[in-house]
Design a protein around this motif. Structure first.
Motif, PDB file in Angstrom:
ATOM      1  N   SER A 110       0.831  -0.980   0.023  1.00 12.62           N
ATOM      2  CA  SER A 110      -0.081   0.031  -0.106  1.00 12.62           C
ATOM      3  C   SER A 110       0.774   1.332   0.039  1.00 12.62           C
ATOM      4  N   PRO A 111       0.320   2.303  -0.398  1.00 11.27           N
ATOM      5  CA  PRO A 111       1.199   3.622  -0.658  1.00 11.27           C
ATOM      6  C   PRO A 111       1.664   4.052   0.863  1.00 11.27           C
ATOM      7  N   ALA A 112       0.879   3.594   1.971  1.00  8.01           N
ATOM      8  CA  ALA A 112       1.221   3.868   3.303  1.00  8.01           C
ATOM      9  C   ALA A 112       2.615   3.298   3.753  1.00  8.01           C
ATOM     10  N   THR A 113       2.698   1.796   3.313  1.00 12.48           N
ATOM     11  CA  THR A 113       3.739   1.037   3.639  1.00 12.48           C
ATOM     12  C   THR A 113       4.884   1.815   2.861  1.00 12.48           C
ATOM     13  N   VAL A 114       4.799   2.142   1.623  1.00  7.42           N
ATOM     14  CA  VAL A 114       5.917   2.599   1.001  1.00  7.42           C
ATOM     15  C   VAL A 114       6.426   3.459   1.673  1.00  7.42           C
ATOM     16  N   ALA A 115       5.529   4.491   2.071  1.00  3.71           N
ATOM     17  CA  ALA A 115       5.973   5.777   2.927  1.00  3.71           C
ATOM     18  C   ALA A 115       6.581   5.449   4.268  1.00  3.71           C
ATOM     19  N   LEU A 116       6.117   4.401   4.802  1.00  4.93           N
ATOM     20  CA  LEU A 116       6.778   3.975   5.887  1.00  4.93           C
ATOM     21  C   LEU A 116       8.370   3.422   5.919  1.00  4.93           C
ATOM     22  N   ARG A 117       8.342   2.559   4.776  1.00  2.00           N
ATOM     23  CA  ARG A 117       9.701   2.115   4.543  1.00  2.00           C
ATOM     24  C   ARG A 117      10.554   3.124   4.031  1.00  2.00           C
ATOM     25  N   SER A 118      10.097   4.152   3.477  1.00  3.67           N
ATOM     26  CA  SER A 118      11.223   5.375   3.005  1.00  3.67           C
ATOM     27  C   SER A 118      11.475   5.972   4.211  1.00  3.67           C
ATOM     28  N   VAL A 119      10.686   6.308   5.049  1.00  4.04           N
ATOM     29  CA  VAL A 119      11.201   7.034   6.289  1.00  4.04           C
ATOM     30  C   VAL A 119      12.218   6.078   7.101  1.00  4.04           C
ATOM     31  N   GLN A 120      12.075   4.860   7.193  1.00  8.24           N
ATOM     32  CA  GLN A 120      12.951   3.846   7.630  1.00  8.24           C
ATOM     33  C   GLN A 120      14.240   3.957   7.056  1.00  8.24           C
ATOM     34  N   ARG A 121      14.238   3.955   5.702  1.00 12.09           N
ATOM     35  CA  ARG A 121      15.619   3.887   5.075  1.00 12.09           C
ATOM     36  C   ARG A 121      16.304   5.311   5.069  1.00 12.09           C
ATOM     37  N   ALA A 122      15.286   6.444   5.298  1.00 14.12           N
ATOM     38  CA  ALA A 122      16.081   7.657   5.549  1.00 14.12           C
ATOM     39  C   ALA A 122      16.628   8.009   6.900  1.00 14.12           C
ATOM     40  N   ALA A 123      15.990   7.097   7.792  1.00 17.05           N
ATOM     41  CA  ALA A 123      16.703   7.018   9.103  1.00 17.05           C
ATOM     42  C   ALA A 123      18.010   6.669   9.135  1.00 17.05           C
ATOM     43  N   VAL A 124      18.142   5.226   8.692  1.00 20.12           N
ATOM     44  CA  VAL A 124      19.211   4.623   8.459  1.00 20.12           C
ATOM     45  C   VAL A 124      20.400   5.403   7.605  1.00 20.12           C
ATOM     46  N   ARG A 125      20.121   6.018   6.482  1.00 20.32           N
ATOM     47  CA  ARG A 125      20.932   6.932   5.825  1.00 20.32           C
ATOM     48  C   ARG A 125      21.323   8.272   6.555  1.00 20.32           C
ATOM     49  N   THR A 126      20.915   8.690   7.454  1.00 15.87           N
ATOM     50  CA  THR A 126      21.022   9.721   8.145  1.00 15.87           C
ATOM     51  C   THR A 126      22.105   9.415   9.621  1.00 15.87           C
ATOM     52  N   ASP A 127      22.352   8.286   9.783  1.00 17.16           N
ATOM     53  CA  ASP A 127      23.121   7.718  10.721  1.00 17.16           C
ATOM     54  C   ASP A 127      24.478   8.096  10.229  1.00 17.16           C
ATOM     55  N   PRO A 128      25.248   8.679  11.149  1.00 18.10           N
ATOM     56  CA  PRO A 128      26.631   9.070  10.664  1.00 18.10           C
ATOM     57  C   PRO A 128      27.475   7.877  10.564  1.00 18.10           C
TER      58      PRO A 128
END
Length: 123
Positions: A93-111
């Motif tokens: 669903s679009p909501a799941t795609v958005a959630l996974r996007s936020v999760q990937r962004a959180a990983v990418r922002t980890d120094p």
């Protein structure tokens, strides 16, 4: 008998971003190709071929494994008698795609992530 293959991309018994790329001599890291449930289902079929198994009684998986069981069922309908997919979906669903996007962004922002090219045991 029960057969449980490691998912493609897992560092626990499969080729993964931690595997050495023989062309570069370095771990694959962020250059590792994206892996789909279809890729994983094909790998499970290859494992059965390697083991000399034509057909299994059941294909069972939960979550990501559930998506693999759905894909295996679609791709290889003559290789199983039953399949069970637990806590999985055939489409996202679009909501799941958005959630996974936020999760990937959180990983990418980890120094410590270092754009996916961190050292083994780090990141």
């Amino acid at each position: 008998r029960i057969i449980c293959g490691a998912p493609l991309g897992s560092p626990f018994g499969s080729t993964s971003p931690l595997t050495i790329n023989t062309d570069t001599g370095n771990p694959w890291g962020k250059a590792f190709p994206q892996v789909t449930p279809q890729d994983m289902a094909k790998l499970q079929a290859l494992l059965l071929d390697h083991l000399g198994i034509e057909k299994v009684f059941a294909v069972i998986g939960g979550s990501m494994g559930g998506m693999q069981s759905l894909q295996f069922a679609a791709n290889f309908p003559n290789r199983y008698d039953r399949f069970v997919s637990i806590a999985a979906t055939a489409q996202t669903s679009p909501a799941t795609v958005a959630l996974r996007s936020v999760q990937r962004a959180a990983v990418r922002t980890d120094p410590e992530y270092k754009d996916g090219d961190y050292e083994l045991g780090q990141g």
